[in-house]
Design a protein around this motif. Sequence first.
Motif, PDB file in Angstrom:
ATOM      1  N   SER A 282     -18.278 -29.819   0.492  1.00 25.40           N
ATOM      2  CA  SER A 282     -17.886 -31.231   0.568  1.00 25.40           C
ATOM      3  C   SER A 282     -16.914 -31.608  -0.546  1.00 25.40           C
ATOM      4  O   SER A 282     -16.740 -32.782  -0.842  1.00 25.40           O
ATOM      5  CB  SER A 282     -19.117 -32.142   0.521  1.00 25.40           C
ATOM      6  N   GLY A 283     -16.285 -30.620  -1.154  1.00 24.10           N
ATOM      7  CA  GLY A 283     -15.451 -30.875  -2.325  1.00 24.10           C
ATOM      8  C   GLY A 283     -14.326 -31.847  -2.091  1.00 24.10           C
ATOM      9  O   GLY A 283     -14.106 -32.769  -2.893  1.00 24.10           O
ATOM     10  N   MET A 284     -13.579 -31.675  -0.999  1.00 21.73           N
ATOM     11  CA  MET A 284     -12.446 -32.562  -0.747  1.00 21.73           C
ATOM     12  C   MET A 284     -12.921 -33.979  -0.415  1.00 21.73           C
ATOM     13  O   MET A 284     -12.352 -34.966  -0.881  1.00 21.73           O
ATOM     14  CB  MET A 284     -11.570 -32.019   0.383  1.00 21.73           C
ATOM     15  N   TYR A 285     -13.957 -34.078   0.405  1.00 17.87           N
ATOM     16  CA  TYR A 285     -14.509 -35.390   0.743  1.00 17.87           C
ATOM     17  C   TYR A 285     -15.030 -36.086  -0.517  1.00 17.87           C
ATOM     18  O   TYR A 285     -14.747 -37.262  -0.762  1.00 17.87           O
ATOM     19  CB  TYR A 285     -15.628 -35.226   1.767  1.00 17.87           C
ATOM     20  N   ALA A 286     -15.785 -35.340  -1.330  1.00 25.48           N
ATOM     21  CA  ALA A 286     -16.338 -35.911  -2.562  1.00 25.48           C
ATOM     22  C   ALA A 286     -15.228 -36.372  -3.491  1.00 25.48           C
ATOM     23  O   ALA A 286     -15.336 -37.429  -4.128  1.00 25.48           O
ATOM     24  CB  ALA A 286     -17.233 -34.881  -3.255  1.00 25.48           C
TER      25      ALA A 286
END
Length: 283
Positions: A144-148
């Motif tokens: 979820s890195g990009m979303y986070a």
Amino acid sequence: MAPSVWFITGASNGFGLLLCLKAAKAGHKVIGSMRSKTKSADAVQQIESAGGQVVELDLNESKESITQKVKAVGPIDYLVNNAGFFILGAVEQVTAEEAQLQMQTNFFGPLYVTQAALEGMRSRRSGTVVNLSSIAAKDPQPTSGMYAASKAALESVSESLAAEVAPFNISVLIVEPGAFRTNFLAAYSEPAGALPADYEGTTVSQVRGYFAANDGKQAGDPQKGVDRIYEALVGEGLAGALKGKVLRLVIGPDALRRNRKINDKFLADLALSEEVALSTDFD
């Protein structure tokens, strides 16, 4: 007293649709935005039947186009930046184009919508900006890195904005939901590139599988979540006492637990690094 004007993005489903219906049924003037009224005809019918209006707005449009459409709405009392989406994948496999799309939709789009609404709010010395974030902004999980990152950016700009517009009687509320049973997980987007083989069997593949399997099983009731948001904004009901007192509204027992865990970890890191932190000024 004239009804308040609510402009809510991402009104085709989930929190956006439910908040449109909640505010409209309470007698407010509601304008919900979505990318395509044709593709979301059922949501359009529900909002219009409740007395609201629907406009088409894609957060990937140019800033000029977004500004023009928001200003065409007229005075806005409550701006709710709800629209967004989720790229589910390891940081390494996300392309530049996918990263840019994630940030455009979840950060730059809401930024441009907010900028367009602020001029009118300042002139009236009144208004509320609501930015829908996620517990992921504080506690990012593998995949979820990009979303986070997009939600963390939205939270940071919201904190600065809150201090900047307070003299104009404009308030800002960051909403940090946990897992609610909306179509959020069903609508996730996977990177075009394959996950490198080295990641198989690691937390990346495990968490990706969890997200994919958990759709429709989330504990959070979207209607209750929207009820709490609405109450905190208008000052009534269970969350009404929070109006004007909190910058962040955390909703969901899971979001509460994760926030406490990450805050405890931060305080522990701070205590460990105190001597180092104090060692860097000129003597």
